[in-house]
Scaffold this motif. Structure first.
Motif, mmCIF file in Angstrom:
data_model
loop_
_atom_site.group_PDB
_atom_site.id
_atom_site.type_symbol
_atom_site.label_atom_id
_atom_site.label_comp_id
_atom_site.label_asym_id
_atom_site.label_seq_id
_atom_site.Cartn_x
_atom_site.Cartn_y
_atom_site.Cartn_z
ATOM 1 N N LEU A 1 3.261 67.198 17.010
ATOM 2 C CA LEU A 1 4.423 67.427 16.134
ATOM 3 C C LEU A 1 4.327 68.770 15.417
ATOM 4 C CD1 LEU A 1 5.084 63.937 14.495
ATOM 5 C CD2 LEU A 1 6.452 65.101 16.239
ATOM 6 N N ALA A 2 3.142 69.108 14.932
ATOM 7 C CA ALA A 2 2.966 70.379 14.229
ATOM 8 C C ALA A 2 3.224 71.558 15.166
ATOM 9 C CB ALA A 2 1.568 70.462 13.630
ATOM 10 N N LEU A 3 2.731 71.470 16.401
ATOM 11 C CA LEU A 3 2.996 72.536 17.378
ATOM 12 C C LEU A 3 4.490 72.662 17.670
ATOM 13 C CD1 LEU A 3 0.135 72.146 20.006
ATOM 14 C CD2 LEU A 3 0.657 74.180 18.676
ATOM 15 N N LEU A 4 5.138 71.527 17.850
ATOM 16 C CA LEU A 4 6.574 71.553 18.141
ATOM 17 C C LEU A 4 7.374 72.048 16.942
ATOM 18 C CD1 LEU A 4 6.876 68.233 20.154
ATOM 19 C CD2 LEU A 4 7.067 70.564 21.054
ATOM 20 N N SER A 5 6.920 71.743 15.749
ATOM 21 C CA SER A 5 7.600 72.186 14.540
ATOM 22 C C SER A 5 7.598 73.710 14.439
ATOM 23 C CB SER A 5 6.925 71.580 13.308
ATOM 24 O OG SER A 5 7.560 72.019 12.133
ATOM 25 N N SER A 6 6.530 74.325 14.925
ATOM 26 C CA SER A 6 6.437 75.785 14.865
ATOM 27 C C SER A 6 7.006 76.458 16.105
ATOM 28 C CB SER A 6 4.980 76.211 14.656
ATOM 29 O OG SER A 6 4.200 75.838 15.764
ATOM 30 N N THR A 7 7.572 75.657 17.029
ATOM 31 C CA THR A 7 8.148 76.188 18.260
ATOM 32 C C THR A 7 9.521 75.553 18.487
ATOM 33 O OG1 THR A 7 5.875 76.173 19.091
ATOM 34 C CG2 THR A 7 7.586 76.732 20.669
ATOM 35 N N PRO A 8 10.539 76.000 17.740
ATOM 36 C CA PRO A 8 11.852 75.342 17.823
ATOM 37 C C PRO A 8 12.505 75.398 19.207
ATOM 38 C CG PRO A 8 11.934 77.295 16.407
ATOM 39 C CD PRO A 8 10.508 77.093 16.798
ATOM 40 N N GLU A 9 12.109 76.375 20.038
ATOM 41 C CA GLU A 9 12.689 76.462 21.382
ATOM 42 C C GLU A 9 12.120 75.409 22.321
ATOM 43 O OE1 GLU A 9 9.143 79.290 21.337
ATOM 44 O OE2 GLU A 9 10.734 78.727 19.943
ATOM 45 N N GLY A 10 11.072 74.716 21.855
ATOM 46 C CA GLY A 10 10.467 73.654 22.655
ATOM 47 C C GLY A 10 9.355 74.181 23.544
ATOM 48 N N ILE A 11 8.609 73.258 24.113
ATOM 49 C CA ILE A 11 7.464 73.591 24.960
ATOM 50 C C ILE A 11 7.453 72.620 26.130
ATOM 51 C CG2 ILE A 11 4.954 73.937 25.043
ATOM 52 C CD1 ILE A 11 4.942 74.032 21.985
#
Length: 173
Positions: A65-75
């Motif tokens: 969740l923390a990684l996704l929160s800092s990557t709004p374009e998604g991964i």
């Protein structure tokens, strides 16, 4: 789930004596340093796991969740798995649980219709924003018992330890 670990560490001398009985020539100073480091890391991880438990999160789910929160374009899932050092199968299980809890969503990849990107939902973002203001002061309270010089020295040592991690896999080969 809490990890088990010895609560009362032996002295360096006790450890040296024990290791010499089991493995003559063992580097008891290295073993003691490893034991102390593992005790601290395990205690911190257990504390964080217990902190996250009421939010129905594991450290792995929180990290995603923390990684996704800092990557709004998604991964893409393979990139997420690579970033956190787990297999794609393990990542798939984490993502399924997060999606079921409506903390993430899968969207079709713009360039590859066979693939998808993972994005955090508003619910997931709100959960991160709820957790961090509670957790950050606890982390700061722990680390702020050290002077800036001590923290700088520890950070340098831990950076060196990270670089040395590759030695562990070489020792197993």
């Amino acid at each position: 789930m809490a990890k088990l670990f010895v609560q009362s560490l032996p002295s360096q001398e006790e450890l040296h004596t024990s290791f010499q009985k089991l493995f003559e020539g063992a580097d008891s100073k290295a073993m003691y340093s490893n034991l102390v480091f593992l005790k601290i890391a395990t205690a911190l991880e257990n504390h964080f796991d217990n902190f996250l438990l009421p939010h129905n999160l594991s450290f792995g789910r929180f990290t995603v969740l923390a990684l996704l929160s800092s990557t709004p374009e998604g991964i893409v899932p393979t990139e997420l798995a690579s970033r956190v050092g787990i297999t794609q199968a393990t990542m798939s299980g984490l993502l399924n649980g997060l999606e079921k809890a409506e903390l993430i969503r899968r969207e079709e990849h713009q360039n590859d219709r066979r693939s998808f990107v993972i994005k955090i939902t508003d619910k997931g973002e709100n959960l991160i924003k709820h957790i961090l203001p509670q957790w950050a002061p606890e982390v700061a309270a722990f680390w702020n018992t050290f002077s800036q010089e001590e923290m700088s020295g520890m950070n340098q040592l831990m950076g060196k330890m990270i670089q040395n991690l590759s030695m562990l896999s070489k020792a197993q080969a």
